[in-house]
Design a protein around this motif. Structure first.
Motif, PDB file in Angstrom:
ATOM      1  N   PHE A   5     -32.406 -17.899  13.367  1.00 12.92           N
ATOM      2  CA  PHE A   5     -33.825 -18.179  13.262  1.00 12.92           C
ATOM      3  C   PHE A   5     -34.188 -19.367  14.140  1.00 12.92           C
ATOM      4  O   PHE A   5     -33.331 -20.185  14.459  1.00 12.92           O
TER       5      PHE A   5
ATOM      6  N   LYS B 262     -30.379 -24.274   4.297  1.00 13.86           N
ATOM      7  CA  LYS B 262     -29.384 -25.252   3.845  1.00 13.86           C
ATOM      8  C   LYS B 262     -28.265 -25.356   4.862  1.00 13.86           C
ATOM      9  O   LYS B 262     -27.334 -24.555   4.839  1.00 13.86           O
TER      10      LYS B 262
ATOM     11  N   PHE C  67     -31.157 -21.861  13.796  1.00 10.23           N
ATOM     12  CA  PHE C  67     -30.389 -21.854  12.558  1.00 10.23           C
ATOM     13  C   PHE C  67     -29.708 -20.507  12.417  1.00 10.23           C
ATOM     14  O   PHE C  67     -30.368 -19.480  12.423  1.00 10.23           O
TER      15      PHE C  67
ATOM     16  N   THR D 193     -30.247 -17.613   0.159  1.00 15.37           N
ATOM     17  CA  THR D 193     -30.035 -18.695  -0.802  1.00 15.37           C
ATOM     18  C   THR D 193     -29.718 -18.154  -2.201  1.00 15.37           C
ATOM     19  O   THR D 193     -30.352 -17.232  -2.638  1.00 15.37           O
TER      20      THR D 193
ATOM     21  N   GLU E  11     -23.409 -27.143   8.955  1.00 11.19           N
ATOM     22  CA  GLU E  11     -22.896 -27.671  10.212  1.00 11.19           C
ATOM     23  C   GLU E  11     -24.045 -27.906  11.175  1.00 11.19           C
ATOM     24  O   GLU E  11     -25.032 -27.175  11.156  1.00 11.19           O
TER      25      GLU E  11
ATOM     26  N   LYS F 119     -28.338 -26.775  17.070  1.00 13.62           N
ATOM     27  CA  LYS F 119     -27.985 -25.570  16.311  1.00 13.62           C
ATOM     28  C   LYS F 119     -27.453 -25.946  14.937  1.00 13.62           C
ATOM     29  O   LYS F 119     -26.564 -26.771  14.814  1.00 13.62           O
ATOM     30  N   PHE F 120     -27.977 -25.256  13.933  1.00 17.53           N
ATOM     31  CA  PHE F 120     -27.480 -25.428  12.577  1.00 17.53           C
ATOM     32  C   PHE F 120     -26.790 -24.162  12.130  1.00 17.53           C
ATOM     33  O   PHE F 120     -27.141 -23.058  12.567  1.00 17.53           O
ATOM     34  N   ARG F 121     -25.815 -24.331  11.264  1.00 23.19           N
ATOM     35  CA  ARG F 121     -25.218 -23.192  10.585  1.00 23.19           C
ATOM     36  C   ARG F 121     -25.210 -23.469   9.096  1.00 23.19           C
ATOM     37  O   ARG F 121     -24.987 -24.602   8.666  1.00 23.19           O
ATOM     38  N   GLY F 122     -25.451 -22.439   8.311  1.00 24.38           N
ATOM     39  CA  GLY F 122     -25.474 -22.654   6.875  1.00 24.38           C
ATOM     40  C   GLY F 122     -26.063 -21.445   6.177  1.00 24.38           C
ATOM     41  O   GLY F 122     -25.770 -20.317   6.553  1.00 24.38           O
ATOM     42  N   LEU F 123     -26.888 -21.705   5.179  1.00 22.30           N
ATOM     43  CA  LEU F 123     -27.457 -20.634   4.380  1.00 22.30           C
ATOM     44  C   LEU F 123     -28.953 -20.547   4.672  1.00 22.30           C
ATOM     45  O   LEU F 123     -29.667 -21.542   4.518  1.00 22.30           O
ATOM     46  N   CYS F 124     -29.412 -19.371   5.062  1.00 18.07           N
ATOM     47  CA  CYS F 124     -30.826 -19.225   5.400  1.00 18.07           C
ATOM     48  C   CYS F 124     -31.651 -18.997   4.142  1.00 18.07           C
ATOM     49  O   CYS F 124     -31.112 -18.797   3.055  1.00 18.07           O
ATOM     50  N   LEU F 125     -32.949 -18.967   4.338  1.00 18.90           N
ATOM     51  CA  LEU F 125     -33.823 -18.880   3.156  1.00 18.90           C
ATOM     52  C   LEU F 125     -33.760 -17.521   2.474  1.00 18.90           C
ATOM     53  O   LEU F 125     -34.089 -17.389   1.304  1.00 18.90           O
TER      54      LEU F 125
ATOM     55  N   ASP G  64     -40.209 -26.771  14.701  1.00 21.73           N
ATOM     56  CA  ASP G  64     -40.811 -28.080  14.507  1.00 21.73           C
ATOM     57  C   ASP G  64     -39.807 -29.147  14.100  1.00 21.73           C
ATOM     58  O   ASP G  64     -40.160 -30.201  13.649  1.00 21.73           O
ATOM     59  N   VAL G  65     -38.532 -28.847  14.255  1.00 26.69           N
ATOM     60  CA  VAL G  65     -37.546 -29.807  13.770  1.00 26.69           C
ATOM     61  C   VAL G  65     -37.300 -30.984  14.698  1.00 26.69           C
ATOM     62  O   VAL G  65     -37.516 -32.127  14.320  1.00 26.69           O
TER      63      VAL G  65
ATOM     64  N   LEU H 248     -36.308 -22.846  14.511  1.00 28.51           N
ATOM     65  CA  LEU H 248     -36.947 -23.898  13.739  1.00 28.51           C
ATOM     66  C   LEU H 248     -37.721 -24.738  14.743  1.00 28.51           C
ATOM     67  O   LEU H 248     -37.203 -25.694  15.293  1.00 28.51           O
TER      68      LEU H 248
ATOM     69  N   ASN I 146     -24.643 -18.246   7.806  1.00 25.87           N
ATOM     70  CA  ASN I 146     -23.244 -17.846   7.679  1.00 25.87           C
ATOM     71  C   ASN I 146     -23.079 -16.582   6.847  1.00 25.87           C
ATOM     72  O   ASN I 146     -22.034 -15.938   6.903  1.00 25.87           O
TER      73      ASN I 146
ATOM     74  N   ASP J 209     -24.733 -28.553  15.378  1.00 28.39           N
ATOM     75  CA  ASP J 209     -24.174 -28.582  16.726  1.00 28.39           C
ATOM     76  C   ASP J 209     -25.270 -29.020  17.676  1.00 28.39           C
ATOM     77  O   ASP J 209     -26.307 -28.370  17.791  1.00 28.39           O
TER      78      ASP J 209
ATOM     79  N   GLY K 210     -35.755 -23.980   2.320  1.00 32.38           N
ATOM     80  CA  GLY K 210     -34.920 -22.796   2.133  1.00 32.38           C
ATOM     81  C   GLY K 210     -33.717 -22.754   3.048  1.00 32.38           C
ATOM     82  O   GLY K 210     -32.791 -21.994   2.797  1.00 32.38           O
TER      83      GLY K 210
END
Lengths: 158, 158
Positions: free
Chosen positions: B124, A142, B115, B158, A145, B149-155, B128-129, B126, B118, A147, A140
Motif C-alpha cells: 500500500f 502496524k 507498506f 489486523t 520493520e 518501506k514498512f513491513r508488518g500487518l496491514c489494516l 502522507d507519512v 502511505l 506480511n 527500511d 490500522g
DNA sequence: TTGCATCTAACAACTCAGTTGCATCTAGTG
DNA sequence: CACTAGATGCAACTGAGTTGTTAGATGCAA
C-alpha cells in the motif's frame, strides 16, 4: 594504466586477502564448518565499505579463489542466516550484501538505512540514521520493520 | 514472501470495469494514443487500493480483456512515464505499480512511503507519512530521493 | 592418524521477471 | 477512406536466482 580497462580491474594484491584471518575467526564463532569459499566470500565483504552483489563477489575472487556462482549464492545466504551479513534489495532486482556492524543491535537489518549513489551505483549502510525517527502511520497499519533508502550523491562522488 | 502470493479469484463482474470511463478520460489527457490495453490496465490499477504486479494485472484482465504480457509490461512502463502511476520495487524482485495520488506533488514517487503486509503480501502507499521527516545523514552524502518501506500487518489483516 | 557420518561444493539444468526484435495492426489525422 | 506514426502480439532472449544430484571436504570419534 591497463589498456581496455572498462571495468576497473582488481589490484594485483586484492584487498580482501588481508581480511582472511579475520574472516576465519568470525566463521569459527559460528556452529558451522570453516570452508574455503566461506572464508573468501566473507573476507571479500569485510574488505568493502559498500554492499556487494553475488556477481561483485564472484568477480573479486575469480583470480585467487575461483568459486562457483551457486556456491557464492549459498555462502551469502548462509552469512545472512548466521547473522554475519544482511541483504539489501536494489532497484535493479539484484540482491546486495554487506557485513553487519558488530556494534549494532541483534537484528541489524531492521531499522537501518541504505544509501545508493546515482553516480557510482554503490550502496552504503547508514547505521545511525533512522533510530531517532518515529513515524505516524495511518490507522490500522502496524509496522514491524522499517527500511529506509536514499538515493543521491555519495561521499566519494561529491 | 512468495511471488504473486495472491488472493482469491476475481469476481464475476470485475471491479475494474466500472473504472473504464475514468481510465479513458485520464489517458485522453495525455499526448498519447487511447488504446484498449491502456484503458484496461489503467482501469485495473484504478480499481485497486494496493500495488499490483504485471502478473496481477494480466490475470485480472485475462477473462474480459486478455492482453499479451509484454504489452502489460509496456503499458505499465508507459503509465509511469506519463506520470499516471509509479513503480515500487518489492523484496521478491517484482515490480508493483500503483496509481499516483492526484493531490500529491508533481513527482509523487519521491518522498512517499510504502507498506507491505506480511500476511496478505499486498503493498500500500502511505502518501502522507514521510513529508515531515528530516534526516540527518553522515557528512558527504547528498540525498535526492527518499524511499521509506514498512513491513508488518496491514489494516485488512489486523 | 585413520575411519566415517555429515555437511558443503560444483555442475547442470531449471524458473521466472523482465527485455528485445520484428512483423502486423490500429488510432488518429487529413 | 486512406495513410502513417505508433502500439500490439508473438517469439526468442537475458540474467538473477534456485534446485537436484553427485562428488568431495570437514570435523569428530576411535
Amino acid at each position: 594504466m591497463t589498456p581496455h580497462a572498462k571495468t576497473k580491474a582488481p589490484p594485483e594484491t586484492p584487498a580482501y586477502l588481508s581480511r582472511i584471518p579475520e574472516a576465519e575467526a568470525a566463521i569459527r564463532r559460528t556452529a558451522d564448518r570453516l570452508t574455503q569459499p566461506r572464508v573468501a566470500v566473507l573476507a571479500c565483504l569485510m574488505s568493502l565499505d559498500h554492499a556487494a552483489s553475488h556477481f561483485d563477489v564472484a568477480q573479486a575472487l575469480a583470480k585467487h579463489h575461483p568459486i562457483d556462482r551457486v556456491t557464492v549464492y549459498r555462502v551469502l545466504e548462509w552469512l545472512v542466516e548466521v547473522g554475519i551479513a544482511h541483504r539489501i534489495a536494489g532497484d535493479d532486482r539484484v540482491w546486495r550484501f554487506m557485513i553487519n556492524d558488530p556494534n549494532a543491535s541483534i537484528v541489524p537489518h531492521h531499522q537501518h538505512a541504505h544509501f545508493t549513489c546515482n553516480t557510482c551505483g554503490q550502496t552504503f549502510c547508514l547505521d545511525d540514521v533512522p533510530n531517532k525517527l518515529n513515524f505516524r502511520l495511518p490507522v490500522g497499519f502496524k509496522p514491524s520493520e522499517v527500511d529506509l533508502k536514499f538515493r543521491g550523491l555519495c561521499l566519494h562522488c561529491t
